[in-house]
Motif scaffolding. Structure first.
Motif, PDB file in Angstrom:
ATOM      1  N   UNK A 114      21.192  16.270  30.764  1.00  0.00           N
ATOM      2  CA  UNK A 114      21.975  16.028  29.549  1.00  0.00           C
ATOM      3  C   UNK A 114      22.492  14.588  29.500  1.00  0.00           C
ATOM      4  N   UNK A 115      22.947  14.101  30.644  1.00  0.00           N
ATOM      5  CA  UNK A 115      23.455  12.724  30.695  1.00  0.00           C
ATOM      6  C   UNK A 115      22.343  11.715  30.423  1.00  0.00           C
ATOM      7  N   UNK A 116      21.173  11.981  30.989  1.00  0.00           N
ATOM      8  CA  UNK A 116      20.026  11.098  30.741  1.00  0.00           C
ATOM      9  C   UNK A 116      19.631  11.148  29.268  1.00  0.00           C
ATOM     10  N   UNK A 117      19.677  12.339  28.686  1.00  0.00           N
ATOM     11  CA  UNK A 117      19.357  12.485  27.261  1.00  0.00           C
ATOM     12  C   UNK A 117      20.362  11.698  26.423  1.00  0.00           C
ATOM     13  N   UNK A 118      21.626  11.773  26.803  1.00  0.00           N
ATOM     14  CA  UNK A 118      22.667  11.044  26.080  1.00  0.00           C
ATOM     15  C   UNK A 118      22.398   9.550  26.097  1.00  0.00           C
ATOM     16  N   UNK A 119      22.015   9.043  27.246  1.00  0.00           N
ATOM     17  CA  UNK A 119      21.729   7.608  27.350  1.00  0.00           C
ATOM     18  C   UNK A 119      20.513   7.209  26.522  1.00  0.00           C
ATOM     19  N   UNK A 136      26.829  11.808  21.785  1.00  0.00           N
ATOM     20  CA  UNK A 136      28.118  12.431  22.068  1.00  0.00           C
ATOM     21  C   UNK A 136      27.961  13.897  22.391  1.00  0.00           C
ATOM     22  N   UNK A 137      27.134  14.585  21.620  1.00  0.00           N
ATOM     23  CA  UNK A 137      26.892  16.004  21.864  1.00  0.00           C
ATOM     24  C   UNK A 137      26.273  16.243  23.241  1.00  0.00           C
ATOM     25  N   UNK A 138      25.317  15.395  23.615  1.00  0.00           N
ATOM     26  CA  UNK A 138      24.667  15.547  24.925  1.00  0.00           C
ATOM     27  C   UNK A 138      25.668  15.343  26.064  1.00  0.00           C
ATOM     28  N   UNK A 139      26.524  14.341  25.931  1.00  0.00           N
ATOM     29  CA  UNK A 139      27.555  14.138  26.956  1.00  0.00           C
ATOM     30  C   UNK A 139      28.520  15.324  26.993  1.00  0.00           C
ATOM     31  N   UNK A 140      28.813  15.904  25.824  1.00  0.00           N
ATOM     32  CA  UNK A 140      29.684  17.090  25.804  1.00  0.00           C
ATOM     33  C   UNK A 140      29.031  18.248  26.545  1.00  0.00           C
ATOM     34  N   UNK A 141      27.728  18.402  26.391  1.00  0.00           N
ATOM     35  CA  UNK A 141      27.020  19.465  27.112  1.00  0.00           C
ATOM     36  C   UNK A 141      27.132  19.244  28.620  1.00  0.00           C
ATOM     37  N   UNK A 142      27.005  17.995  29.037  1.00  0.00           N
ATOM     38  CA  UNK A 142      27.156  17.663  30.452  1.00  0.00           C
ATOM     39  C   UNK A 142      28.577  17.959  30.929  1.00  0.00           C
ATOM     40  N   UNK A 143      29.547  17.675  30.068  1.00  0.00           N
ATOM     41  CA  UNK A 143      30.946  17.945  30.413  1.00  0.00           C
ATOM     42  C   UNK A 143      31.187  19.443  30.580  1.00  0.00           C
ATOM     43  N   UNK A 194      33.993  20.550  38.677  1.00  0.00           N
ATOM     44  CA  UNK A 194      34.070  19.152  39.109  1.00  0.00           C
ATOM     45  C   UNK A 194      34.877  18.410  38.046  1.00  0.00           C
ATOM     46  N   UNK A 195      36.193  18.440  38.231  1.00  0.00           N
ATOM     47  CA  UNK A 195      37.117  17.995  37.188  1.00  0.00           C
ATOM     48  C   UNK A 195      36.930  16.536  36.783  1.00  0.00           C
ATOM     49  N   UNK A 196      36.822  15.653  37.763  1.00  0.00           N
ATOM     50  CA  UNK A 196      36.711  14.233  37.421  1.00  0.00           C
ATOM     51  C   UNK A 196      35.428  13.967  36.639  1.00  0.00           C
ATOM     52  N   UNK A 197      34.336  14.577  37.073  1.00  0.00           N
ATOM     53  CA  UNK A 197      33.067  14.407  36.379  1.00  0.00           C
ATOM     54  C   UNK A 197      33.164  14.951  34.955  1.00  0.00           C
ATOM     55  N   UNK A 198      33.827  16.094  34.810  1.00  0.00           N
ATOM     56  CA  UNK A 198      34.008  16.698  33.490  1.00  0.00           C
ATOM     57  C   UNK A 198      34.791  15.762  32.570  1.00  0.00           C
ATOM     58  N   UNK A 199      35.920  15.257  33.058  1.00  0.00           N
ATOM     59  CA  UNK A 199      36.749  14.357  32.250  1.00  0.00           C
ATOM     60  C   UNK A 199      35.983  13.105  31.859  1.00  0.00           C
ATOM     61  N   UNK A 200      35.230  12.538  32.811  1.00  0.00           N
ATOM     62  CA  UNK A 200      34.501  11.312  32.528  1.00  0.00           C
ATOM     63  C   UNK A 200      33.416  11.533  31.477  1.00  0.00           C
ATOM     64  N   UNK A 201      32.787  12.698  31.534  1.00  0.00           N
ATOM     65  CA  UNK A 201      31.749  12.983  30.534  1.00  0.00           C
ATOM     66  C   UNK A 201      32.360  13.166  29.155  1.00  0.00           C
ATOM     67  N   UNK A 202      33.575  13.718  29.082  1.00  0.00           N
ATOM     68  CA  UNK A 202      34.257  13.809  27.786  1.00  0.00           C
ATOM     69  C   UNK A 202      34.588  12.405  27.265  1.00  0.00           C
ATOM     70  N   UNK A 203      34.964  11.500  28.177  1.00  0.00           N
ATOM     71  CA  UNK A 203      35.233  10.116  27.778  1.00  0.00           C
ATOM     72  C   UNK A 203      33.947   9.464  27.264  1.00  0.00           C
ATOM     73  N   UNK A 204      32.840   9.699  27.975  1.00  0.00           N
ATOM     74  CA  UNK A 204      31.547   9.156  27.527  1.00  0.00           C
ATOM     75  C   UNK A 204      31.184   9.683  26.145  1.00  0.00           C
ATOM     76  N   UNK A 205      31.439  10.986  25.936  1.00  0.00           N
ATOM     77  CA  UNK A 205      31.147  11.585  24.629  1.00  0.00           C
ATOM     78  C   UNK A 205      32.017  10.950  23.556  1.00  0.00           C
ATOM     79  N   UNK A 206      33.301  10.790  23.860  1.00  0.00           N
ATOM     80  CA  UNK A 206      34.228  10.200  22.892  1.00  0.00           C
ATOM     81  C   UNK A 206      33.818   8.781  22.524  1.00  0.00           C
ATOM     82  N   UNK A 207      33.381   8.018  23.506  1.00  0.00           N
ATOM     83  CA  UNK A 207      32.970   6.633  23.259  1.00  0.00           C
ATOM     84  C   UNK A 207      31.789   6.572  22.297  1.00  0.00           C
ATOM     85  N   UNK A 208      30.898   7.559  22.385  1.00  0.00           N
ATOM     86  CA  UNK A 208      29.765   7.620  21.451  1.00  0.00           C
ATOM     87  C   UNK A 208      30.232   8.062  20.070  1.00  0.00           C
TER      88      UNK A 208
END
Length: 293
Positions: free
Chosen positions: A43-48, A60-67, A75-89
């Motif tokens: 999902x993260x690769x798809x987002x990129x 953004x949707x792909x990063x949300x799926x990863x989150x 994995x809380x930190x990874x989850x939060x960071x993926x939400x940040x990545x989604x928000x940035x998109x």
């Protein structure tokens, strides 16, 4: 770009197959977590890839799926960071979705005790409400929360920076009492720091002007108090203008008020905030002219 979008779509399909596989009976017994981890990576690769194709909503949707998968894996930190990545998109396609994802990240970082990073995301949300989705109340709320978190982490400079934003907008909403309180608080703390001492005059200046909007006599007392707190304020152009304004109040001389402001503005250009506050003061003196010059 078309190739990137096609690649992203294929990676999304692969990720979805991995999620289904991990959810099945066999998957749960044999390596369900590993399949979910692989799906999150896909999902993260798809987002990129979507980002390369400038498909921001899809990214953004792909990063949300990863989150969501990171949340399942706890994995809380990874989850939060993926939400940040989604928000940035989403900031490039949907401000409301961006705010939603930043808020989700904030919830997780706060739960983890990561208050400084949570504060920074509150600032980002405040800035969206400030410039993109114009909502002053929400803007103030997020700057206040950021200031509270920064203060709790002893980042006083960052806390004050956000408090000044709160005061700026509180004054626009005519909540003068709260704005004055903040300006006085930040000024008092600035006096104690050699590198920030000079900025105290600006905070006292704003506070005194707001005092004059409430009550001219209170404005005069405020100027005297600020000089006692910070003697160097006495010789500033800001203090001299305040005294001239007080004199024009006592004499009910609108022309003297206008001339004093004009002289100050010729050297230090007054911005929109100052102009609005000074016009309120002028009107309280009976001035009908909408101009300060």
């Amino acid at each position: 770009m078309a190739d990137s979008e096609s690649k992203a779509a294929e990676l999304m399909a692969q990720a979805e197959r991995q999620v289904k596989s991990a959810s099945g009976f066999i998957g749960r017994i044999f390596g369900g977590s590993a399949k979910l981890e692989e799906a999150a990576d896909l999902y993260a690769r798809a987002a990129n890839s979507f980002k390369m194709a400038k498909k921001w909503s899809a990214a953004g949707n792909a990063f949300e799926q990863a989150a969501s998968i990171a949340e399942r894996l706890q994995t809380k930190h990874e989850c939060a960071q993926k939400f940040v990545d989604a928000a940035s998109c989403y900031k490039k396609s949907s401000f409301q979705d961006a705010i939603r994802c930043f808020n989700r990240a904030i919830e997780i970082f706060t739960d983890m005790g990561r208050f400084t990073i949570a504060a920074k995301h509150h600032v980002t949300i405040a800035e969206i409400y400030e410039t993109d989705v114009v909502d002053v109340e929400q803007c103030i709320a997020h700057y206040e929360q950021a200031a509270d978190f920064f203060k709790g982490e002893n980042s006083n400079s960052a806390a004050n920076k956000n408090l000044l934003k709160v005061a700026y907008y509180k004054a626009q909403l005519e909540d003068y009492e709260k704005a004055i309180e903040i300006y006085e608080q930040v000024a008092a703390s600035s006096i104690e720091v050699p590198l920030l001492k000079y900025s105290a005059k600006d905070h006292f200046f704003r506070a005194a002007l707001l005092q004059m909007c409430v009550d001219p006599l209170a404005g005069q007392r405020a100027v005297d108090k600020y000089v006692d707190m910070f003697p160097a304020f006495q010789d500033t152009r800001e203090c001299k203008l305040l005294k001239k304004i007080n004199e024009s109040f006592e004499e009910q001389n609108v022309d003297a008020f206008t001339e004093a402001v004009k002289e100050y503005d010729a050297i230090s250009r007054l911005d929109q905030w100052y102009t609005a506050i000074l016009l309120k003061i002028k009107k309280s003196m009976g001035g009908e002219d909408e101009s300060l010059r």
